[in-house]
Every structure is written in structure tokens, then in C-alpha cells.
Design an enzyme around this catalytic site. Structure first.
Site, PDB file in Angstrom:
ATOM      1  N   ILE A  30       0.431   5.538  -5.471  1.00  0.00           N
ATOM      2  CA  ILE A  30       0.995   4.368  -4.995  1.00  0.00           C
ATOM      3  C   ILE A  30       1.130   3.402  -4.676  1.00  0.00           C
ATOM      4  O   ILE A  30      -0.547   3.528  -3.808  1.00  0.00           O
ATOM      5  CB  ILE A  30       1.742   5.356  -3.400  1.00  0.00           C
ATOM      6  CG1 ILE A  30       2.444   7.049  -3.512  1.00  0.00           C
ATOM      7  CG2 ILE A  30       2.575   3.930  -3.099  1.00  0.00           C
ATOM      8  CD1 ILE A  30       3.535   6.582  -4.503  1.00  0.00           C
ATOM      9  N   ASN A  77       2.181   9.632   9.304  1.00  0.00           N
ATOM     10  CA  ASN A  77       1.306   9.131   8.061  1.00  0.00           C
ATOM     11  C   ASN A  77       0.387   8.644   7.803  1.00  0.00           C
ATOM     12  O   ASN A  77      -0.408   8.208   6.866  1.00  0.00           O
ATOM     13  CB  ASN A  77       2.275   7.995   7.755  1.00  0.00           C
ATOM     14  CG  ASN A  77       2.073   6.703   6.740  1.00  0.00           C
ATOM     15  OD1 ASN A  77       2.229   6.948   5.232  1.00  0.00           O
ATOM     16  ND2 ASN A  77       1.531   5.577   7.156  1.00  0.00           N
ATOM     17  N   SER A 123      -0.280  14.043   0.025  1.00  0.00           N
ATOM     18  CA  SER A 123      -1.297  14.602  -1.185  1.00  0.00           C
ATOM     19  C   SER A 123      -0.349  15.384  -2.370  1.00  0.00           C
ATOM     20  O   SER A 123      -0.953  16.532  -1.212  1.00  0.00           O
ATOM     21  CB  SER A 123      -2.473  13.398  -0.583  1.00  0.00           C
ATOM     22  OG  SER A 123      -2.896  13.136  -1.732  1.00  0.00           O
ATOM     23  N   GLY A 134       0.729   4.687  11.534  1.00  0.00           N
ATOM     24  CA  GLY A 134      -0.173   3.640  10.662  1.00  0.00           C
ATOM     25  C   GLY A 134       0.921   2.831  10.298  1.00  0.00           C
ATOM     26  O   GLY A 134       1.305   2.942   8.640  1.00  0.00           O
ATOM     27  N   VAL A 162      -5.030   7.884  16.335  1.00  0.00           N
ATOM     28  CA  VAL A 162      -4.796   9.326  15.830  1.00  0.00           C
ATOM     29  C   VAL A 162      -5.802  10.657  15.906  1.00  0.00           C
ATOM     30  O   VAL A 162      -5.735  12.127  16.825  1.00  0.00           O
ATOM     31  CB  VAL A 162      -3.631   9.653  14.875  1.00  0.00           C
ATOM     32  CG1 VAL A 162      -2.181   8.735  14.758  1.00  0.00           C
ATOM     33  CG2 VAL A 162      -4.566   9.567  13.299  1.00  0.00           C
ATOM     34  N   TYR A 198     -10.426  15.037   1.570  1.00  0.00           N
ATOM     35  CA  TYR A 198      -8.974  14.353   1.626  1.00  0.00           C
ATOM     36  C   TYR A 198      -8.104  15.433   1.329  1.00  0.00           C
ATOM     37  O   TYR A 198      -7.506  15.913   1.979  1.00  0.00           O
ATOM     38  CB  TYR A 198      -9.082  13.324   0.883  1.00  0.00           C
ATOM     39  CG  TYR A 198      -7.832  12.665   0.898  1.00  0.00           C
ATOM     40  CD1 TYR A 198      -7.403  11.904   1.815  1.00  0.00           C
ATOM     41  CD2 TYR A 198      -6.972  12.827  -0.157  1.00  0.00           C
ATOM     42  CE1 TYR A 198      -5.740  11.249   1.395  1.00  0.00           C
ATOM     43  CE2 TYR A 198      -5.961  12.239  -0.316  1.00  0.00           C
ATOM     44  CZ  TYR A 198      -5.400  11.543   0.722  1.00  0.00           C
ATOM     45  OH  TYR A 198      -4.107  10.743   0.581  1.00  0.00           O
ATOM     46  N   ALA A 238      -9.120  18.987   1.610  1.00  0.00           N
ATOM     47  CA  ALA A 238      -8.854  19.616   2.825  1.00  0.00           C
ATOM     48  C   ALA A 238      -8.222  19.210   3.523  1.00  0.00           C
ATOM     49  O   ALA A 238      -6.905  20.078   4.374  1.00  0.00           O
ATOM     50  CB  ALA A 238     -10.403  20.223   3.193  1.00  0.00           C
ATOM     51  N   SER A 279       1.225  -0.476  10.388  1.00  0.00           N
ATOM     52  CA  SER A 279       0.693  -1.713   9.383  1.00  0.00           C
ATOM     53  C   SER A 279       1.019  -1.920   8.455  1.00  0.00           C
ATOM     54  O   SER A 279       1.144  -2.865   8.406  1.00  0.00           O
ATOM     55  CB  SER A 279      -0.716  -1.570  10.521  1.00  0.00           C
ATOM     56  OG  SER A 279      -0.983  -0.984  10.679  1.00  0.00           O
ATOM     57  N   ARG A 280       0.721  -1.158   7.644  1.00  0.00           N
ATOM     58  CA  ARG A 280       0.775  -1.319   6.178  1.00  0.00           C
ATOM     59  C   ARG A 280       1.172  -0.194   5.707  1.00  0.00           C
ATOM     60  O   ARG A 280       1.198   1.394   5.877  1.00  0.00           O
ATOM     61  CB  ARG A 280      -0.929  -1.347   5.858  1.00  0.00           C
ATOM     62  CG  ARG A 280      -1.368  -2.761   6.424  1.00  0.00           C
ATOM     63  CD  ARG A 280      -3.660  -2.248   6.253  1.00  0.00           C
ATOM     64  NE  ARG A 280      -4.545  -1.570   7.079  1.00  0.00           N
ATOM     65  CZ  ARG A 280      -4.586  -1.096   5.920  1.00  0.00           C
ATOM     66  NH1 ARG A 280      -5.141  -1.006   4.884  1.00  0.00           N
ATOM     67  NH2 ARG A 280      -5.391  -0.337   6.818  1.00  0.00           N
TER      68      ARG A 280
HETATM   69  P1  NAP Z   1      -3.392   2.348   3.484  1.00  0.00           P
HETATM   70  O1  NAP Z   1      -2.443   1.621   3.212  1.00  0.00           O
HETATM   71  O2  NAP Z   1      -4.638   2.294   3.856  1.00  0.00           O
HETATM   72  O3  NAP Z   1      -2.644   2.549   5.540  1.00  0.00           O
HETATM   73  C1  NAP Z   1      -2.915   2.809   6.133  1.00  0.00           C
HETATM   74  C2  NAP Z   1      -2.581   2.854   7.454  1.00  0.00           C
HETATM   75  O4  NAP Z   1      -3.088   3.693   8.695  1.00  0.00           O
HETATM   76  C3  NAP Z   1      -2.661   1.835   8.074  1.00  0.00           C
HETATM   77  O5  NAP Z   1      -1.381   1.506   8.842  1.00  0.00           O
HETATM   78  C4  NAP Z   1      -3.802   1.878   9.219  1.00  0.00           C
HETATM   79  O6  NAP Z   1      -4.089   0.989  10.798  1.00  0.00           O
HETATM   80  C5  NAP Z   1      -3.426   3.716   9.956  1.00  0.00           C
HETATM   81  N1  NAP Z   1      -4.649   4.183   9.883  1.00  0.00           N
HETATM   82  C6  NAP Z   1      -5.665   4.651   9.207  1.00  0.00           C
HETATM   83  N2  NAP Z   1      -6.472   5.493  11.023  1.00  0.00           N
HETATM   84  C7  NAP Z   1      -5.619   5.531  11.702  1.00  0.00           C
HETATM   85  C8  NAP Z   1      -6.022   5.892  12.743  1.00  0.00           C
HETATM   86  N3  NAP Z   1      -7.374   6.622  12.682  1.00  0.00           N
HETATM   87  N4  NAP Z   1      -5.081   6.117  13.886  1.00  0.00           N
HETATM   88  C9  NAP Z   1      -3.989   5.719  13.373  1.00  0.00           C
HETATM   89  N5  NAP Z   1      -4.135   4.766  12.226  1.00  0.00           N
HETATM   90  C10 NAP Z   1      -4.462   4.228  11.784  1.00  0.00           C
HETATM   91  O7  NAP Z   1      -3.128   3.790   3.210  1.00  0.00           O
HETATM   92  P2  NAP Z   1      -1.454   4.082   2.331  1.00  0.00           P
HETATM   93  O8  NAP Z   1      -1.935   4.297   0.920  1.00  0.00           O
HETATM   94  O9  NAP Z   1      -0.149   3.179   3.281  1.00  0.00           O
HETATM   95  O10 NAP Z   1      -1.440   5.835   3.158  1.00  0.00           O
HETATM   96  C11 NAP Z   1      -0.260   6.541   4.045  1.00  0.00           C
HETATM   97  C12 NAP Z   1       0.228   7.435   4.206  1.00  0.00           C
HETATM   98  O11 NAP Z   1      -0.685   8.311   2.626  1.00  0.00           O
HETATM   99  C13 NAP Z   1      -1.818   8.496   4.288  1.00  0.00           C
HETATM  100  O12 NAP Z   1      -1.828   9.552   5.221  1.00  0.00           O
HETATM  101  C14 NAP Z   1      -2.760   8.494   2.543  1.00  0.00           C
HETATM  102  O13 NAP Z   1      -3.378   9.511   3.117  1.00  0.00           O
HETATM  103  C15 NAP Z   1      -0.856   9.199   2.051  1.00  0.00           C
HETATM  104  N6  NAP Z   1      -0.903   8.416   0.784  1.00  0.00           N
HETATM  105  C16 NAP Z   1      -1.284   7.422   0.188  1.00  0.00           C
HETATM  106  C17 NAP Z   1      -1.192   8.009  -1.242  1.00  0.00           C
HETATM  107  C18 NAP Z   1      -1.325   6.264  -2.375  1.00  0.00           C
HETATM  108  O14 NAP Z   1      -1.355   6.502  -3.556  1.00  0.00           O
HETATM  109  N7  NAP Z   1      -1.429   5.139  -1.702  1.00  0.00           N
HETATM  110  C19 NAP Z   1      -1.110   9.475  -2.712  1.00  0.00           C
HETATM  111  C20 NAP Z   1      -0.886  10.265  -1.356  1.00  0.00           C
HETATM  112  C21 NAP Z   1      -1.348  10.090   0.081  1.00  0.00           C
HETATM  113  P3  NAP Z   1      -4.265  -0.344  10.705  1.00  0.00           P
HETATM  114  O15 NAP Z   1      -3.866  -1.085  10.003  1.00  0.00           O
HETATM  115  O16 NAP Z   1      -4.715  -0.196  12.019  1.00  0.00           O
HETATM  116  O17 NAP Z   1      -5.933  -0.046   9.758  1.00  0.00           O
END
Ligand code: NAP
Length: 242
Positions: A186, A88, A140, A8, A60, A153, A155, A10-11
Site C-alpha cells: 500500500i 493500526n 500484513s 497510528g 503503543v 515483522y 512474527a 497521523s499518517r
Molecule cells: P506509516 O505510513 O509508516 O504510518 C505509521 C503510523 O504508525 C504513523 O501514524 C505513526 O505515528 C504510527 N506509529 C508508529 N509507531 C508507533 C507507536 N509506537 N505508537 C503509536 N503510533 C505509532 O505506515 P502505514 O503504511 O500506514 O502502516 C500502517 C499499518 O499497516 C502498520 O501496522 C503496517 O504494519 C501495516 N501494513 C502496511 C503495509 C503497507 O504496504 N504500507 C502493508 C501491510 C501492512 P507518527 O506519525 O507519530 O510516527
């Protein structure tokens, strides 16, 4: 040549982690599932540090696809190995349990928990053989505390937290550390639909965190400076749950 893989990448947080690891001299393998355009942007930022960036698309949650992609990478990098793995990739599909569809339960678990297995298991052996590795799992606050509306989530992340602690004990002797980072809110696409001005009142720091702040913590855990830290779940949440 040192390689790191960020799922993950990319973003959001994953993108910032790729950039951080590049700044530390890592060649970065940027995984994504569908958004190649954003993955290319991450790769361009990584290359600004004079290291290699490689895109590696796989879901993944799909075991066969993941194995095929990792085997292809290994075949093209004879003698090299991925010494830093950042698990991630993640999604959320929030709903109260009484309305939660089975599909939304499964998808979240498959990406976070099965994804952890699918990527980590094949990359572990080379780390053990080379006697150095860093595995960092993005979990998280939900996985620590449990959050209403996120039973799936919570779980999934709770499962990865327990897996982090267990795996850390299996591999510590071989200089492979396994830790998890537990962010609160975040600013990324994942929380784009949330009302930040209301929610920040619940956070002692009175703001959402940035992806770069999380990436700095991941960078520390990936570095040699963190050699004696393993099996830990490190919160990064502005004091929301400390
Ligand atoms: P995000 O901006 O939505 O980015 C999600 C990333 O995961 C993207 O690069 C996406 O790829 C990739 N992805 C999703 N499903 C995938 C799959 N099946 N196989 C491979 N890649 C996949 O999310 P984020 O906020 O950066 O979150 C990143 C991590 O931090 C996650 O595990 C999330 O649960 C955790 N987290 C985030 C927060 C928050 O507040 N943002 C808080 C706690 C935990 P594409 O671009 O190709 O779709």
C-alpha cells in the site's frame, strides 16, 4: 456520541481510516507517537465531517504511557466509551535474520504485538459491558505468508493474527467482533523506499493499493453491516496472495 480510536492515525493507512470513520459519523481519537503536525492534519480532515477529532499521543509499545493516556481520555468522557478500536500503529525494521539486531527484533514485536495488548485490554471491558464493539487489527501479508527479510515483522503480525482469532471467540457473544485486515503493498511512507515499478510486476492488479482502499474495508468491518463476521483475516493485496 460514538467514538473510534485509531492508533497510528497521523499518517498513511491510519490517517485514511480516521477520515473514513469520520464519514460514518464517528468522533475520532487520533493516536500518534511523534508526528504531531501530521496528526493535526488528520484531525482537520476528520472535523470536515462535522464530528470531533481528538489527538491522543502515546507510544503503543509503552504499557504505562498507554494506560495513562486511555485513563485520562476516559476521565474526560464520563459515560462514553470507544466502540471502534483500530490497532493500526506499526513499523518495520527489515533485515535478513543473520544480520538482525536484537533491538530491531524487539521494537517491531513491541509495537505490533505488545501494542495490541496494551491498547485492546483496557478498552475491551467497556465494549463488553455496553454489548457492542468492533476491534480491527492491521496485520500484513507478511503475517500470513512469511516474507524473507521480515522475520521480525512476520512474527509480530502472525502473532496478532492468532490473537485476533482467539479473542474473537472470547467476545462474540457480547456483540464484539474482532477481525484483521492484511494488506499487501500500500502506498504510504512505510513503502516509500521500495521500487514500485519492479514490485508491481509481481502483483496481479499491477499496482500498489491506496490507503483509502484499505480504509474502505476497515469502514465495512466497523459498520453494523459486518455483524456476523468475526475472527477473520481479510486480505487486501490486488491478488498478490489470494
Ligand atoms: P506509516 O505510513 O509508516 O504510518 C505509521 C503510523 O504508525 C504513523 O501514524 C505513526 O505515528 C504510527 N506509529 C508508529 N509507531 C508507533 C507507536 N509506537 N505508537 C503509536 N503510533 C505509532 O505506515 P502505514 O503504511 O500506514 O502502516 C500502517 C499499518 O499497516 C502498520 O501496522 C503496517 O504494519 C501495516 N501494513 C502496511 C503495509 C503497507 O504496504 N504500507 C502493508 C501491510 C501492512 P507518527 O506519525 O507519530 O510516527
Amino acid at each position: 456520541m460514538k467514538y473510534a480510536l485509531v492508533t497510528g492515525g497521523s499518517r498513511g493507512i491510519g490517517k485514511a481510516v480516521c477520515v473514513k470513520l469520520a464519514s460514518m459519523g464517528y468522533n475520532v481519537v487520533v493516536n500518534y507517537v511523534s508526528n504531531e503536525e501530521e496528526a493535526q492534519k488528520t484531525a482537520a480532515l476528520v472535523r470536515e465531517y462535522g464530528v470531533e477529532a481528538e489527538l491522543l499521543r502515546f507510544n503503543v509499545a509503552d504499557y504505562d504511557e498507554t494506560i495513562a493516556a486511555l485513563e485520562k481520555w476516559q476521565a474526560e468522557h464520563n459515560g462514553e466509551y470507544i466502540e471502534v478500536l483500530v490497532n493500526n500503529a506499526g513499523i518495520c525494521k527489515d533485515n535478513l535474520m543473520m544480520w538482525m539486531e536484537r533491538e530491531d527484533w524487539r521494537k517491531v514485536i513491541e509495537i505490533s504485538l505488545d501494542g495490541f495488548y496494551n491498547v485492546t485490554q483496557p478498552l475491551l471491558k467497556p465494549m463488553l459491558v455496553k454489548k457492542f464493539g468492533r476491534i480491527i487489527n492491521m496485520v500484513s501479508l507478511s503475517g500470513l505468508k512469511g516474507i524473507a527479510g521480515q522475520v521480525n515483522y512476520s512474527a509480530a503480525k502472525g502473532g496478532v493474527i492468532a490473537a485476533t482469532k482467539a479473542l474473537a471467540q472470547e467476545v462474540a457473544r457480547k456483540n464484539v467482533t474482532v477481525n484483521a485486515v492484511a494488506p499487501g503493498f500500500i502506498k504510504t511512507d512505510m513503502v516509500a523506499g521500495l521500487d514500485e515499478s519492479e514490485l508491481k510486476k509481481t502483483i496481479p492488479a499491477n499496482r500498489f493499493g491506496t490507503a483509502e482502499e484499505v480504509a474502505n474495508l476497515v469502514g465495512f468491518l466497523a459498520s453494523k453491516d459486518s455483524s456476523y463476521i468475526t475472527g477473520e483475516i481479510i486480505s487486501i493485496n490486488g491478488g498478490l496472495y489470494s
